[in-house]
Design an enzyme around this catalytic site. Structure first.
Site, PDB file in Angstrom:
ATOM      1  N   LYS A  11       0.816  -1.220   0.000  1.00  0.00           N
ATOM      2  CA  LYS A  11       0.000   0.000   0.000  1.00  0.00           C
ATOM      3  C   LYS A  11       0.858   1.282   0.000  1.00  0.00           C
ATOM      4  O   LYS A  11       2.072   1.225   0.263  1.00  0.00           O
ATOM      5  CB  LYS A  11      -0.931  -0.029   1.218  1.00  0.00           C
ATOM      6  CG  LYS A  11      -1.933  -1.187   1.186  1.00  0.00           C
ATOM      7  CD  LYS A  11      -2.940  -1.059   2.322  1.00  0.00           C
ATOM      8  CE  LYS A  11      -3.935  -2.201   2.313  1.00  0.00           C
ATOM      9  NZ  LYS A  11      -4.989  -2.010   3.342  1.00  0.00           N
ATOM     10  N   TYR A  51     -12.688  -2.364  -3.423  1.00  0.00           N
ATOM     11  CA  TYR A  51     -13.185  -2.374  -2.041  1.00  0.00           C
ATOM     12  C   TYR A  51     -14.712  -2.260  -1.974  1.00  0.00           C
ATOM     13  O   TYR A  51     -15.243  -1.849  -0.934  1.00  0.00           O
ATOM     14  CB  TYR A  51     -12.531  -1.251  -1.247  1.00  0.00           C
ATOM     15  CG  TYR A  51     -11.104  -1.564  -0.818  1.00  0.00           C
ATOM     16  CD1 TYR A  51     -10.833  -2.635   0.036  1.00  0.00           C
ATOM     17  CD2 TYR A  51     -10.037  -0.789  -1.238  1.00  0.00           C
ATOM     18  CE1 TYR A  51      -9.543  -2.934   0.444  1.00  0.00           C
ATOM     19  CE2 TYR A  51      -8.737  -1.075  -0.829  1.00  0.00           C
ATOM     20  CZ  TYR A  51      -8.498  -2.148   0.013  1.00  0.00           C
ATOM     21  OH  TYR A  51      -7.220  -2.435   0.432  1.00  0.00           O
ATOM     22  N   PHE A  59     -15.514   4.073   6.942  1.00  0.00           N
ATOM     23  CA  PHE A  59     -14.146   4.404   6.515  1.00  0.00           C
ATOM     24  C   PHE A  59     -13.937   4.260   5.007  1.00  0.00           C
ATOM     25  O   PHE A  59     -12.823   4.419   4.528  1.00  0.00           O
ATOM     26  CB  PHE A  59     -13.128   3.559   7.281  1.00  0.00           C
ATOM     27  CG  PHE A  59     -13.289   2.061   7.127  1.00  0.00           C
ATOM     28  CD1 PHE A  59     -12.817   1.397   6.000  1.00  0.00           C
ATOM     29  CD2 PHE A  59     -13.910   1.315   8.124  1.00  0.00           C
ATOM     30  CE1 PHE A  59     -12.960   0.026   5.868  1.00  0.00           C
ATOM     31  CE2 PHE A  59     -14.063  -0.057   8.005  1.00  0.00           C
ATOM     32  CZ  PHE A  59     -13.590  -0.707   6.855  1.00  0.00           C
ATOM     33  N   ARG A  87      -1.955 -14.385   4.902  1.00  0.00           N
ATOM     34  CA  ARG A  87      -2.663 -13.681   5.981  1.00  0.00           C
ATOM     35  C   ARG A  87      -1.871 -13.787   7.292  1.00  0.00           C
ATOM     36  O   ARG A  87      -1.799 -12.838   8.069  1.00  0.00           O
ATOM     37  CB  ARG A  87      -4.096 -14.191   6.117  1.00  0.00           C
ATOM     38  CG  ARG A  87      -4.935 -13.804   4.894  1.00  0.00           C
ATOM     39  CD  ARG A  87      -6.386 -14.144   5.025  1.00  0.00           C
ATOM     40  NE  ARG A  87      -7.089 -13.279   5.947  1.00  0.00           N
ATOM     41  CZ  ARG A  87      -7.523 -12.044   5.657  1.00  0.00           C
ATOM     42  NH1 ARG A  87      -7.297 -11.531   4.465  1.00  0.00           N
ATOM     43  NH2 ARG A  87      -8.175 -11.337   6.549  1.00  0.00           N
ATOM     44  N   THR A  93      -5.179  -7.005  10.861  1.00  0.00           N
ATOM     45  CA  THR A  93      -5.465  -5.731  10.169  1.00  0.00           C
ATOM     46  C   THR A  93      -4.985  -4.541  11.000  1.00  0.00           C
ATOM     47  O   THR A  93      -4.392  -3.604  10.470  1.00  0.00           O
ATOM     48  CB  THR A  93      -6.991  -5.606   9.927  1.00  0.00           C
ATOM     49  OG1 THR A  93      -7.422  -6.750   9.194  1.00  0.00           O
ATOM     50  CG2 THR A  93      -7.326  -4.344   9.155  1.00  0.00           C
ATOM     51  N   ARG A 104       2.734  -6.341   9.171  1.00  0.00           N
ATOM     52  CA  ARG A 104       2.040  -5.195   9.780  1.00  0.00           C
ATOM     53  C   ARG A 104       2.637  -4.824  11.138  1.00  0.00           C
ATOM     54  O   ARG A 104       2.691  -3.638  11.488  1.00  0.00           O
ATOM     55  CB  ARG A 104       0.548  -5.497   9.873  1.00  0.00           C
ATOM     56  CG  ARG A 104      -0.127  -5.402   8.494  1.00  0.00           C
ATOM     57  CD  ARG A 104      -1.510  -5.974   8.526  1.00  0.00           C
ATOM     58  NE  ARG A 104      -2.259  -5.693   7.303  1.00  0.00           N
ATOM     59  CZ  ARG A 104      -3.325  -6.393   6.929  1.00  0.00           C
ATOM     60  NH1 ARG A 104      -3.750  -7.400   7.680  1.00  0.00           N
ATOM     61  NH2 ARG A 104      -3.968  -6.097   5.814  1.00  0.00           N
ATOM     62  N   ASN A 114      -1.999   0.336   6.729  1.00  0.00           N
ATOM     63  CA  ASN A 114      -1.506  -0.933   7.291  1.00  0.00           C
ATOM     64  C   ASN A 114      -0.638  -1.733   6.311  1.00  0.00           C
ATOM     65  O   ASN A 114      -0.531  -2.948   6.416  1.00  0.00           O
ATOM     66  CB  ASN A 114      -2.664  -1.759   7.866  1.00  0.00           C
ATOM     67  CG  ASN A 114      -3.641  -2.233   6.815  1.00  0.00           C
ATOM     68  OD1 ASN A 114      -3.536  -1.845   5.655  1.00  0.00           O
ATOM     69  ND2 ASN A 114      -4.583  -3.071   7.198  1.00  0.00           N
ATOM     70  N   HIS A 117      -2.265  -5.532   1.736  1.00  0.00           N
ATOM     71  CA  HIS A 117      -3.568  -6.222   1.631  1.00  0.00           C
ATOM     72  C   HIS A 117      -3.305  -7.633   1.129  1.00  0.00           C
ATOM     73  O   HIS A 117      -2.424  -7.845   0.301  1.00  0.00           O
ATOM     74  CB  HIS A 117      -4.482  -5.506   0.624  1.00  0.00           C
ATOM     75  CG  HIS A 117      -5.658  -6.357   0.203  1.00  0.00           C
ATOM     76  ND1 HIS A 117      -6.838  -6.388   0.909  1.00  0.00           N
ATOM     77  CD2 HIS A 117      -5.796  -7.250  -0.813  1.00  0.00           C
ATOM     78  CE1 HIS A 117      -7.662  -7.257   0.328  1.00  0.00           C
ATOM     79  NE2 HIS A 117      -7.053  -7.790  -0.717  1.00  0.00           N
ATOM     80  N   GLU A 128      -9.812 -10.752  -7.363  1.00  0.00           N
ATOM     81  CA  GLU A 128      -8.847  -9.656  -7.188  1.00  0.00           C
ATOM     82  C   GLU A 128      -7.691  -9.777  -8.186  1.00  0.00           C
ATOM     83  O   GLU A 128      -7.257  -8.782  -8.762  1.00  0.00           O
ATOM     84  CB  GLU A 128      -8.335  -9.666  -5.744  1.00  0.00           C
ATOM     85  CG  GLU A 128      -9.424  -9.261  -4.755  1.00  0.00           C
ATOM     86  CD  GLU A 128      -9.015  -9.358  -3.289  1.00  0.00           C
ATOM     87  OE1 GLU A 128      -9.857  -9.014  -2.436  1.00  0.00           O
ATOM     88  OE2 GLU A 128      -7.871  -9.757  -2.992  1.00  0.00           O
TER      89      GLU A 128
HETATM   90  P1  CMP Z   1      -7.493  -4.463   3.726  1.00  0.00           P
HETATM   91  O1  CMP Z   1      -7.039  -5.842   4.031  1.00  0.00           O
HETATM   92  O2  CMP Z   1      -6.892  -3.793   2.551  1.00  0.00           O
HETATM   93  O3  CMP Z   1      -9.083  -4.487   3.535  1.00  0.00           O
HETATM   94  C1  CMP Z   1      -9.925  -3.439   3.929  1.00  0.00           C
HETATM   95  C2  CMP Z   1      -9.173  -2.300   4.525  1.00  0.00           C
HETATM   96  O4  CMP Z   1      -9.948  -1.361   5.208  1.00  0.00           O
HETATM   97  C3  CMP Z   1      -8.245  -2.857   5.588  1.00  0.00           C
HETATM   98  O5  CMP Z   1      -7.203  -3.549   4.980  1.00  0.00           O
HETATM   99  C4  CMP Z   1      -7.849  -1.589   6.329  1.00  0.00           C
HETATM  100  O6  CMP Z   1      -6.720  -0.964   5.792  1.00  0.00           O
HETATM  101  C5  CMP Z   1      -9.071  -0.708   6.094  1.00  0.00           C
HETATM  102  N1  CMP Z   1      -9.757  -0.484   7.361  1.00  0.00           N
HETATM  103  C6  CMP Z   1     -10.329  -1.404   8.142  1.00  0.00           C
HETATM  104  N2  CMP Z   1     -10.847  -0.806   9.237  1.00  0.00           N
HETATM  105  C7  CMP Z   1     -10.584   0.504   9.116  1.00  0.00           C
HETATM  106  C8  CMP Z   1     -10.857   1.630   9.920  1.00  0.00           C
HETATM  107  N3  CMP Z   1     -11.524   1.507  11.077  1.00  0.00           N
HETATM  108  N4  CMP Z   1     -10.435   2.834   9.485  1.00  0.00           N
HETATM  109  C9  CMP Z   1      -9.771   2.944   8.305  1.00  0.00           C
HETATM  110  N5  CMP Z   1      -9.474   1.907   7.499  1.00  0.00           N
HETATM  111  C10 CMP Z   1      -9.879   0.701   7.911  1.00  0.00           C
END
Ligand code: CMP
Length: 140
Positions: A11, A51, A59, A87, A93, A104, A114, A117, A128
């Site tokens: 990212k 997404y 968010f 994972r 996450t 992470r 983070n 993905h 994807e």
């Molecule tokens: P990802 O695995 O890319 O899939 C969905 C993304 O949403 C997740 O990683 C986070 O980066 C993002 N995400 C999840 N929860 C929140 C949150 N509370 N605020 C902002 N981003 C979020």
């Protein structure tokens, strides 16, 4: 266990800190093979499609803004049990809950920024991967 493919994104928070190689080193050390990779600037349309499952979440706008804020590296990873393995390698996450040694835990800045993905299941991995790669761009 079967050989699988999973989809990965390095990212913008990670590319901004020049961490592509550091993330790839963790991926490869875990026994996953990078069989496709490209650095792109995601469009808003691409991020919104990618997404779409999170569209109703508070968010969502922030997530799309972040994912289009700078370069990302999209990847296909291959290996035994690659979906679950990646994972594990990524960690939770929320980086404050991620296990030691995970991408992470080591590199992520926050739950939003983070660093990586990874697909959550075989069906989503296939969708994807197909959003970003043609079959002949993946060389195992
Ligand atoms: P990802 O695995 O890319 O899939 C969905 C993304 O949403 C997740 O990683 C986070 O980066 C993002 N995400 C999840 N929860 C929140 C949150 N509370 N605020 C902002 N981003 C979020």
């Amino acid at each position: 266990m079967a050989i699988e493919r999973t989809f990965s994104i390095i990212k913008p928070d990670a590319t901004a800190r020049n961490l592509t190689g550091a993330v790839n080193a963790i991926i490869e050390k875990a026994g996953l093979r990078i069989v496709a990779q490209k650095r792109i600037l995601m469009t808003r349309a691409q991020a919104e499609t990618f997404y779409a499952v999170h569209k109703a979440r508070p968010f969502f706008g922030e997530l799309v803004d972040f994912m289009t804020s700078g370069p990302v590296v999209v990847q296909v990873l291959e290996g035994e049990g690659a979906i679950l393995k990646y994972r594990d390698v990524m960690g939770a996450t929320d980086p404050s809950k991620a296990a030691d040694g995970t991408i992470r835990k080591v590199h992520a800045k926050s739950i939003g920024e983070n660093s990586v993905h990874g697909s959550d299941a075989a069906e989503t991995a296939a969708i994807e991967i197909a959003q970003f790669f043609a079959g002949n761009e993946i060389v195992g």
